[in-house]
Design a protein around this motif. Structure first.
Motif, PDB file in Angstrom:
ATOM      1  N   ASP A  97       0.857  -1.183   0.000  1.00 31.17           N
ATOM      2  CA  ASP A  97       0.000   0.000   0.000  1.00 31.17           C
ATOM      3  C   ASP A  97       0.896   1.237   0.000  1.00 31.17           C
ATOM      4  O   ASP A  97       1.651   1.467   0.940  1.00 31.17           O
ATOM      5  CB  ASP A  97      -0.896  -0.023   1.240  1.00 31.17           C
ATOM      6  CG  ASP A  97      -1.859   1.153   1.307  1.00 31.17           C
ATOM      7  OD1 ASP A  97      -1.783   2.052   0.445  1.00 31.17           O
ATOM      8  OD2 ASP A  97      -2.694   1.166   2.229  1.00 31.17           O
ATOM      9  N   GLY A  98       0.839   2.020  -1.054  1.00 27.93           N
ATOM     10  CA  GLY A  98       1.669   3.215  -1.162  1.00 27.93           C
ATOM     11  C   GLY A  98       0.898   4.500  -0.969  1.00 27.93           C
ATOM     12  O   GLY A  98       1.396   5.584  -1.279  1.00 27.93           O
ATOM     13  N   ASN A  99      -0.305   4.426  -0.423  1.00 25.43           N
ATOM     14  CA  ASN A  99      -1.149   5.595  -0.237  1.00 25.43           C
ATOM     15  C   ASN A  99      -0.843   6.255   1.110  1.00 25.43           C
ATOM     16  O   ASN A  99      -1.107   5.682   2.162  1.00 25.43           O
ATOM     17  CB  ASN A  99      -2.617   5.184  -0.319  1.00 25.43           C
ATOM     18  CG  ASN A  99      -3.547   6.366  -0.335  1.00 25.43           C
ATOM     19  OD1 ASN A  99      -3.149   7.503  -0.080  1.00 25.43           O
ATOM     20  ND2 ASN A  99      -4.803   6.100  -0.628  1.00 25.43           N
ATOM     21  N   LEU A 100      -0.294   7.475   1.065  1.00 22.50           N
ATOM     22  CA  LEU A 100       0.045   8.183   2.306  1.00 22.50           C
ATOM     23  C   LEU A 100      -1.167   8.426   3.199  1.00 22.50           C
ATOM     24  O   LEU A 100      -1.019   8.605   4.407  1.00 22.50           O
ATOM     25  CB  LEU A 100       0.705   9.525   1.985  1.00 22.50           C
ATOM     26  CG  LEU A 100       2.199   9.478   1.683  1.00 22.50           C
ATOM     27  CD1 LEU A 100       2.676  10.797   1.121  1.00 22.50           C
ATOM     28  CD2 LEU A 100       2.980   9.121   2.927  1.00 22.50           C
ATOM     29  N   ALA A 101      -2.343   8.422   2.621  1.00 22.46           N
ATOM     30  CA  ALA A 101      -3.551   8.616   3.423  1.00 22.46           C
ATOM     31  C   ALA A 101      -3.785   7.443   4.375  1.00 22.46           C
ATOM     32  O   ALA A 101      -4.542   7.564   5.334  1.00 22.46           O
ATOM     33  CB  ALA A 101      -4.761   8.811   2.523  1.00 22.46           C
ATOM     34  N   ASP A 102      -3.111   6.322   4.137  1.00 29.52           N
ATOM     35  CA  ASP A 102      -3.290   5.137   4.976  1.00 29.52           C
ATOM     36  C   ASP A 102      -2.245   5.041   6.090  1.00 29.52           C
ATOM     37  O   ASP A 102      -2.088   3.976   6.692  1.00 29.52           O
ATOM     38  CB  ASP A 102      -3.233   3.875   4.120  1.00 29.52           C
ATOM     39  CG  ASP A 102      -4.402   3.779   3.164  1.00 29.52           C
ATOM     40  OD1 ASP A 102      -5.453   4.392   3.450  1.00 29.52           O
ATOM     41  OD2 ASP A 102      -4.267   3.104   2.131  1.00 29.52           O
ATOM     42  N   ILE A 103      -1.518   6.139   6.361  1.00 32.37           N
ATOM     43  CA  ILE A 103      -0.526   6.120   7.440  1.00 32.37           C
ATOM     44  C   ILE A 103      -1.226   5.738   8.740  1.00 32.37           C
ATOM     45  O   ILE A 103      -2.284   6.261   9.076  1.00 32.37           O
ATOM     46  CB  ILE A 103       0.181   7.491   7.584  1.00 32.37           C
ATOM     47  CG1 ILE A 103       1.101   7.715   6.390  1.00 32.37           C
ATOM     48  CG2 ILE A 103       0.965   7.574   8.888  1.00 32.37           C
ATOM     49  CD1 ILE A 103       1.794   9.052   6.380  1.00 32.37           C
ATOM     50  N   GLY A 104      -0.634   4.826   9.455  1.00 31.69           N
ATOM     51  CA  GLY A 104      -1.224   4.353  10.704  1.00 31.69           C
ATOM     52  C   GLY A 104      -2.107   3.130  10.521  1.00 31.69           C
ATOM     53  O   GLY A 104      -2.517   2.522  11.493  1.00 31.69           O
ATOM     54  N   THR A 105      -2.400   2.781   9.291  1.00 33.28           N
ATOM     55  CA  THR A 105      -3.204   1.573   9.064  1.00 33.28           C
ATOM     56  C   THR A 105      -2.397   0.587   8.220  1.00 33.28           C
ATOM     57  O   THR A 105      -1.659  -0.212   8.759  1.00 33.28           O
ATOM     58  CB  THR A 105      -4.560   1.905   8.400  1.00 33.28           C
ATOM     59  OG1 THR A 105      -4.333   2.584   7.159  1.00 33.28           O
ATOM     60  CG2 THR A 105      -5.417   2.786   9.284  1.00 33.28           C
ATOM     61  N   THR A 106      -2.526   0.656   6.891  1.00 31.75           N
ATOM     62  CA  THR A 106      -1.867  -0.330   6.033  1.00 31.75           C
ATOM     63  C   THR A 106      -0.760   0.254   5.171  1.00 31.75           C
ATOM     64  O   THR A 106      -0.223  -0.437   4.308  1.00 31.75           O
ATOM     65  CB  THR A 106      -2.907  -0.994   5.104  1.00 31.75           C
ATOM     66  OG1 THR A 106      -3.529   0.017   4.305  1.00 31.75           O
ATOM     67  CG2 THR A 106      -3.940  -1.769   5.897  1.00 31.75           C
ATOM     68  N   TYR A 107      -0.377   1.498   5.370  1.00 31.44           N
ATOM     69  CA  TYR A 107       0.652   2.147   4.547  1.00 31.44           C
ATOM     70  C   TYR A 107       1.974   1.374   4.631  1.00 31.44           C
ATOM     71  O   TYR A 107       2.467   1.087   5.707  1.00 31.44           O
ATOM     72  CB  TYR A 107       0.856   3.594   5.016  1.00 31.44           C
ATOM     73  CG  TYR A 107       1.946   4.332   4.284  1.00 31.44           C
ATOM     74  CD1 TYR A 107       1.882   4.510   2.913  1.00 31.44           C
ATOM     75  CD2 TYR A 107       3.032   4.836   4.960  1.00 31.44           C
ATOM     76  CE1 TYR A 107       2.877   5.188   2.236  1.00 31.44           C
ATOM     77  CE2 TYR A 107       4.037   5.523   4.298  1.00 31.44           C
ATOM     78  CZ  TYR A 107       3.952   5.696   2.931  1.00 31.44           C
ATOM     79  OH  TYR A 107       4.944   6.362   2.262  1.00 31.44           O
ATOM     80  N   GLY A 108       2.511   0.992   3.472  1.00 36.17           N
ATOM     81  CA  GLY A 108       3.767   0.254   3.411  1.00 36.17           C
ATOM     82  C   GLY A 108       3.621  -1.245   3.597  1.00 36.17           C
ATOM     83  O   GLY A 108       4.593  -1.980   3.469  1.00 36.17           O
ATOM     84  N   GLN A 109       2.420  -1.705   3.876  1.00 34.90           N
ATOM     85  CA  GLN A 109       2.198  -3.129   4.131  1.00 34.90           C
ATOM     86  C   GLN A 109       1.675  -3.834   2.880  1.00 34.90           C
ATOM     87  O   GLN A 109       1.014  -3.234   2.038  1.00 34.90           O
ATOM     88  CB  GLN A 109       1.172  -3.320   5.248  1.00 34.90           C
ATOM     89  CG  GLN A 109       1.618  -2.801   6.582  1.00 34.90           C
ATOM     90  CD  GLN A 109       0.533  -2.980   7.635  1.00 34.90           C
ATOM     91  OE1 GLN A 109      -0.514  -3.562   7.393  1.00 34.90           O
ATOM     92  NE2 GLN A 109       0.801  -2.469   8.826  1.00 34.90           N
ATOM     93  N   ILE A 110       1.970  -5.114   2.793  1.00 35.75           N
ATOM     94  CA  ILE A 110       1.404  -5.952   1.743  1.00 35.75           C
ATOM     95  C   ILE A 110       0.175  -6.608   2.343  1.00 35.75           C
ATOM     96  O   ILE A 110       0.256  -7.305   3.349  1.00 35.75           O
ATOM     97  CB  ILE A 110       2.429  -7.003   1.272  1.00 35.75           C
ATOM     98  CG1 ILE A 110       3.608  -6.301   0.615  1.00 35.75           C
ATOM     99  CG2 ILE A 110       1.771  -8.004   0.335  1.00 35.75           C
ATOM    100  CD1 ILE A 110       4.739  -7.213   0.230  1.00 35.75           C
ATOM    101  N   THR A 111      -0.964  -6.348   1.726  1.00 37.15           N
ATOM    102  CA  THR A 111      -2.216  -6.831   2.307  1.00 37.15           C
ATOM    103  C   THR A 111      -2.887  -7.921   1.491  1.00 37.15           C
ATOM    104  O   THR A 111      -3.977  -8.352   1.819  1.00 37.15           O
ATOM    105  CB  THR A 111      -3.211  -5.663   2.478  1.00 37.15           C
ATOM    106  OG1 THR A 111      -3.414  -5.061   1.193  1.00 37.15           O
ATOM    107  CG2 THR A 111      -2.674  -4.631   3.450  1.00 37.15           C
ATOM    108  N   GLY A 112      -2.240  -8.361   0.413  1.00 28.58           N
ATOM    109  CA  GLY A 112      -2.860  -9.402  -0.390  1.00 28.58           C
ATOM    110  C   GLY A 112      -1.865 -10.077  -1.305  1.00 28.58           C
ATOM    111  O   GLY A 112      -0.694  -9.727  -1.353  1.00 28.58           O
ATOM    112  N   LEU A 113      -2.379 -11.050  -2.022  1.00 27.34           N
ATOM    113  CA  LEU A 113      -1.579 -11.772  -2.998  1.00 27.34           C
ATOM    114  C   LEU A 113      -1.705 -11.104  -4.351  1.00 27.34           C
ATOM    115  O   LEU A 113      -2.660 -10.393  -4.625  1.00 27.34           O
ATOM    116  CB  LEU A 113      -2.049 -13.224  -3.093  1.00 27.34           C
ATOM    117  CG  LEU A 113      -1.890 -14.063  -1.830  1.00 27.34           C
ATOM    118  CD1 LEU A 113      -2.494 -15.442  -2.036  1.00 27.34           C
ATOM    119  CD2 LEU A 113      -0.437 -14.175  -1.438  1.00 27.34           C
ATOM    120  N   ALA A 114      -0.741 -11.341  -5.204  1.00 28.01           N
ATOM    121  CA  ALA A 114      -0.809 -10.813  -6.559  1.00 28.01           C
ATOM    122  C   ALA A 114      -2.073 -11.319  -7.220  1.00 28.01           C
ATOM    123  O   ALA A 114      -2.424 -12.487  -7.092  1.00 28.01           O
ATOM    124  CB  ALA A 114       0.422 -11.247  -7.342  1.00 28.01           C
ATOM    125  N   GLY A 115      -2.760 -10.437  -7.920  1.00 29.72           N
ATOM    126  CA  GLY A 115      -3.985 -10.829  -8.602  1.00 29.72           C
ATOM    127  C   GLY A 115      -5.209 -10.798  -7.710  1.00 29.72           C
ATOM    128  O   GLY A 115      -6.265 -11.215  -8.118  1.00 29.72           O
TER     129      GLY A 115
END
Length: 138
Positions: A97-115
């Motif tokens: 997740d590269g969305n700065l609006a998600d700081i504190g939640t999922t920003y910088g994290q991988i939350t799923g599999l490809a596809g």
């Protein structure tokens, strides 16, 4: 705004934003890149980072097939095929997740599999699939 990009934080470079390999999958999923290296862009600017400056996880997939054609009679033939998709059952992670609006939640994290269903993923991430087929031609 929608087209804006982040600014690099003071004393950071893109190279410092890349976290080294050799980390566990758990650590990579929790923080794919150094999230402290980016800050929201200054008001009325577009941000000083370029498009696609970081790479996501690698994608590896090996598909194999074995096909055997056999002539039964002059007019009748049989084809047997075995197909293996993602033959080595490799796990392919989606992009972080590269969305700065998600700081504190999922920003910088991988939350799923490809596809997956998320818009920040790519390709397919199926587990190993094996299928067999027989075809008669006459």
């Amino acid at each position: 705004m929608l087209g804006d990009r982040a600014d690099l934080a003071p004393n950071y470079t893109v190279q410092k934003a890349v976290l080294g390999g050799g980390r566990s999958h758990t650590a990579e999923i929790a923080e794919w890149f150094n999230t402290n290296a980016f800050v929201p862009n200054a008001i009325e600017t577009f941000g000083d980072t370029g498009k696609n400056i970081l790479r996501g996880p690698r994608y590896f997939d090996a598909d194999l097939a074995a096909i055997k054609n056999t002539k039964i009679t002059e007019r009748l033939a049989m084809e047997f095929r075995a197909e293996f998709f993602n033959a080595f059952n490799n796990v392919n992670f989606g992009n972080p997740d590269g969305n700065l609006a998600d700081i504190g939640t999922t920003y910088g994290q991988i939350t799923g599999l490809a596809g997956g269903s998320s818009s920040n993923t790519y390709g397919t991430a199926q587990p190993r699939i094996i299928q067999f087929a027989v075809k008669f031609s006459f």
